[in-house]
Design a protein around this motif. Structure first.
Motif, PDB file in Angstrom:
ATOM      1  N   UNK A 117       0.805  -1.221   0.000  1.00  0.00           N
ATOM      2  CA  UNK A 117       0.000   0.000   0.000  1.00  0.00           C
ATOM      3  C   UNK A 117       0.840   1.273   0.000  1.00  0.00           C
ATOM      4  N   UNK A 118       2.078   1.176   0.482  1.00  0.00           N
ATOM      5  CA  UNK A 118       2.900   2.365   0.627  1.00  0.00           C
ATOM      6  C   UNK A 118       2.559   3.184   1.860  1.00  0.00           C
ATOM      7  N   UNK A 119       1.620   2.692   2.670  1.00  0.00           N
ATOM      8  CA  UNK A 119       1.186   3.436   3.855  1.00  0.00           C
ATOM      9  C   UNK A 119       2.009   3.119   5.098  1.00  0.00           C
ATOM     10  N   UNK A 120       2.911   2.155   5.002  1.00  0.00           N
ATOM     11  CA  UNK A 120       3.749   1.796   6.149  1.00  0.00           C
ATOM     12  C   UNK A 120       5.199   1.640   5.687  1.00  0.00           C
ATOM     13  N   UNK A 121       6.119   1.875   6.613  1.00  0.00           N
ATOM     14  CA  UNK A 121       7.551   1.741   6.334  1.00  0.00           C
ATOM     15  C   UNK A 121       8.121   0.436   6.863  1.00  0.00           C
ATOM     16  N   UNK A 122       7.425  -0.184   7.800  1.00  0.00           N
ATOM     17  CA  UNK A 122       7.924  -1.402   8.438  1.00  0.00           C
ATOM     18  C   UNK A 122       6.742  -2.169   9.032  1.00  0.00           C
ATOM     19  N   UNK A 123       6.954  -3.461   9.269  1.00  0.00           N
ATOM     20  CA  UNK A 123       5.910  -4.329   9.813  1.00  0.00           C
ATOM     21  C   UNK A 123       6.457  -5.073  11.016  1.00  0.00           C
ATOM     22  N   UNK A 124       5.560  -5.466  11.926  1.00  0.00           N
ATOM     23  CA  UNK A 124       5.993  -6.397  12.962  1.00  0.00           C
ATOM     24  C   UNK A 124       4.977  -7.512  13.099  1.00  0.00           C
ATOM     25  N   UNK A 125       5.486  -8.647  13.552  1.00  0.00           N
ATOM     26  CA  UNK A 125       4.687  -9.867  13.641  1.00  0.00           C
ATOM     27  C   UNK A 125       4.696 -10.375  15.074  1.00  0.00           C
ATOM     28  N   UNK A 126       3.523 -10.732  15.570  1.00  0.00           N
ATOM     29  CA  UNK A 126       3.391 -11.276  16.925  1.00  0.00           C
ATOM     30  C   UNK A 126       2.633 -12.607  16.869  1.00  0.00           C
ATOM     31  N   UNK A 127       2.407 -13.188  18.050  1.00  0.00           N
ATOM     32  CA  UNK A 127       1.694 -14.471  18.157  1.00  0.00           C
ATOM     33  C   UNK A 127       2.341 -15.533  17.253  1.00  0.00           C
ATOM     34  N   UNK A 128       3.640 -15.752  17.436  1.00  0.00           N
ATOM     35  CA  UNK A 128       4.391 -16.652  16.571  1.00  0.00           C
ATOM     36  C   UNK A 128       4.027 -18.115  16.857  1.00  0.00           C
ATOM     37  N   UNK A 147      10.153  -9.619  14.292  1.00  0.00           N
ATOM     38  CA  UNK A 147       9.243 -10.609  14.849  1.00  0.00           C
ATOM     39  C   UNK A 147       9.338 -10.586  16.368  1.00  0.00           C
ATOM     40  N   UNK A 148       8.197 -10.562  17.037  1.00  0.00           N
ATOM     41  CA  UNK A 148       8.171 -10.676  18.493  1.00  0.00           C
ATOM     42  C   UNK A 148       7.960 -12.147  18.828  1.00  0.00           C
ATOM     43  N   UNK A 149       9.065 -12.854  19.058  1.00  0.00           N
ATOM     44  CA  UNK A 149       9.029 -14.298  19.285  1.00  0.00           C
ATOM     45  C   UNK A 149       9.895 -15.005  18.256  1.00  0.00           C
ATOM     46  N   UNK A 304       7.740  -3.975  23.572  1.00  0.00           N
ATOM     47  CA  UNK A 304       7.098  -3.172  22.536  1.00  0.00           C
ATOM     48  C   UNK A 304       7.913  -1.951  22.178  1.00  0.00           C
ATOM     49  N   UNK A 305       8.445  -1.282  23.202  1.00  0.00           N
ATOM     50  CA  UNK A 305       9.266  -0.095  22.979  1.00  0.00           C
ATOM     51  C   UNK A 305      10.528  -0.438  22.198  1.00  0.00           C
ATOM     52  N   UNK A 306      11.161  -1.546  22.565  1.00  0.00           N
ATOM     53  CA  UNK A 306      12.397  -1.955  21.888  1.00  0.00           C
ATOM     54  C   UNK A 306      12.131  -2.324  20.429  1.00  0.00           C
ATOM     55  N   UNK A 307      11.036  -3.011  20.171  1.00  0.00           N
ATOM     56  CA  UNK A 307      10.721  -3.392  18.795  1.00  0.00           C
ATOM     57  C   UNK A 307      10.435  -2.156  17.954  1.00  0.00           C
ATOM     58  N   UNK A 308       9.714  -1.185  18.507  1.00  0.00           N
ATOM     59  CA  UNK A 308       9.473   0.060  17.775  1.00  0.00           C
ATOM     60  C   UNK A 308      10.788   0.748  17.446  1.00  0.00           C
ATOM     61  N   UNK A 309      11.691   0.794  18.419  1.00  0.00           N
ATOM     62  CA  UNK A 309      12.991   1.424  18.207  1.00  0.00           C
ATOM     63  C   UNK A 309      13.755   0.742  17.080  1.00  0.00           C
ATOM     64  N   UNK A 310      13.715  -0.583  17.073  1.00  0.00           N
ATOM     65  CA  UNK A 310      14.432  -1.330  16.043  1.00  0.00           C
ATOM     66  C   UNK A 310      13.791  -1.158  14.671  1.00  0.00           C
ATOM     67  N   UNK A 311      12.469  -1.162  14.624  1.00  0.00           N
ATOM     68  CA  UNK A 311      11.783  -0.957  13.343  1.00  0.00           C
ATOM     69  C   UNK A 311      12.118   0.409  12.759  1.00  0.00           C
ATOM     70  N   UNK A 312      12.073   1.429  13.606  1.00  0.00           N
ATOM     71  CA  UNK A 312      12.361   2.788  13.141  1.00  0.00           C
ATOM     72  C   UNK A 312      13.821   2.889  12.687  1.00  0.00           C
ATOM     73  N   UNK A 313      14.717   2.219  13.422  1.00  0.00           N
ATOM     74  CA  UNK A 313      16.129   2.268  13.043  1.00  0.00           C
ATOM     75  C   UNK A 313      16.356   1.618  11.686  1.00  0.00           C
TER      76      UNK A 313
END
Length: 344
Positions: A117-128, A147-149, A304-313
């Motif tokens: 879509x171009x509406x996001x720069x990064x994705x994260x996945x949970x409930x592995x 990925x969280x997990x 959650x905070x750490x994953x956001x930091x890594x995604x943004x980085x």
């Protein structure tokens, strides 16, 4: 104060281009200038024009997530706490969420559409899950993800953050065995989720090392709610040979287990010991239970905070080269664990 980019640049004595590049993380802007700009943004409440920012940088300033929605899927207090941490870090960098609801069977397609879509720069996945086809799908997309997990029967050649669930429940079980417990029950998360599989694995390993057998009649898997915790504990206590100790995968489940134990006229820490995993939920603190609970602890909000930091980085706002992280949990002993009671 209503400040646009032009006014902000005039206040700082900089060009609009320099201010824009400072806000968007371009490396040619030195650290001192960037800090001046960010300080002025905080003081004035300036918010960049999203459309203009996207044109200038090619970035949407958004993190995407897929939320499973279907009949019978309850809201999850744990996921809410994780999102709070993700949100706190995103706000610091002026990033947004794009939440896309999806039926569980359509998740892969939803991720693909979100990425395209171009509406996001990064994705994260949970409930592995144990064998999770979504991992290979995310690796095929040209968009950063974390990925969280972790999966179990697949190579872990992808960026992740996880806690040592096996080690956590291994250490918790060892403590109970050292206290003389031989019949230990497990109230766990859903059986297809990898954190639950690993927690059972840790418990089984500790039992095996001490010549004890994992009793499937004292094992329960379900969504992590207090009602399921209550039902499981009630069933265990009705066993011809009830457990003298129980491990819970969440303080929410432990809340129900404690209710069942109390209604049975038993005293926690004396008649039956209890250890739970503490995700550091602010509204359910284990030290505030009538009998303070022994826990394995790791903060979901911090994850959650750490994953956001890594995604943004990963999309160029800051620098972070860490690809995989495995956090150890902390075992905190309180009054809910005591010596195994003498056999009646």
């Amino acid at each position: 104060m209503n400040v646009n980019l032009k006014k902000l640049a005039e206040m700082l004595g900089l060009s609009q281009t320099t201010v824009s590049r400072a806000l968007n993380g371009f490396p040619e802007v030195n650290a001192e200038t960037r800090q001046r700009v960010l300080r002025a943004v905080r003081e004035t409440g300036y918010r960049p024009n999203r459309a203009a920012q996207r044109l200038a940088t090619g970035r949407a300033g958004s993190i995407g997530l897929v939320m499973p929605i279907a009949q019978g899927i309850d809201s999850d207090i744990h996921f809410g706490e994780f999102l709070a941490g993700l949100g706190e870090e995103s706000v610091r960098h002026d990033f947004h969420f794009v939440i896309n609801p999806s039926a569980p069977e359509d998740e892969e397609l939803t991720f693909k559409r979100l990425a395209a879509s171009g509406n996001v720069d990064a994705l994260f996945l949970a409930y592995v899950r144990e064998n999770d086809p979504r991992i290979a799908m995310l690796k095929s997309l040209s968009i950063p993800f974390v990925v969280h997990g972790r999966t179990i029967n697949q190579p872990t050649d992808y960026p992740f953050l996880d806690i040592d669930n096996t080690g956590a429940f291994y250490e918790a079980t060892r403590l109970l065995i050292q206290l003389g417990h031989r019949r230990i029950a497990l109230i766990n998360g859903q059986s297809h989720l990898t954190f639950a599989i690993r927690r059972k694995k840790g418990m089984v390993r500790a039992l095996d090392e001490n010549g004890l057998v994992f009793d499937e009649t004292l094992s329960h898997n379900s969504p992590m709610t207090d009602e399921y915790g209550y039902r499981a504990m009630e069933r265990f206590l009705g066993n011809p040979e009830p457990p003298t100790a129980v491990l819970c995968s969440s303080t929410v489940m432990a809340l129900g287990a404690v209710r069942a134990i109390t209604r049975a006229g038993l005293t926690i820490g004396r008649d039956i010991s209890l250890i739970t995993h503490d995700d550091v939920l602010p509204m359910l603190k284990p030290e505030n239970f009538m009998v303070p609970l022994t826990t394995t602890r790791s903060s979901l909000r911090a994850a959650g905070s750490r994953i956001a930091s890594r995604l943004i980085s990963r999309i160029g706002v800051t620098s972070d080269t860490v690809e995989q992280e495995l956090w150890r949990t902390e075992l905190i002993v309180r009054a809910s664990t005591g010596p195994a009671p003498a056999r009646r």
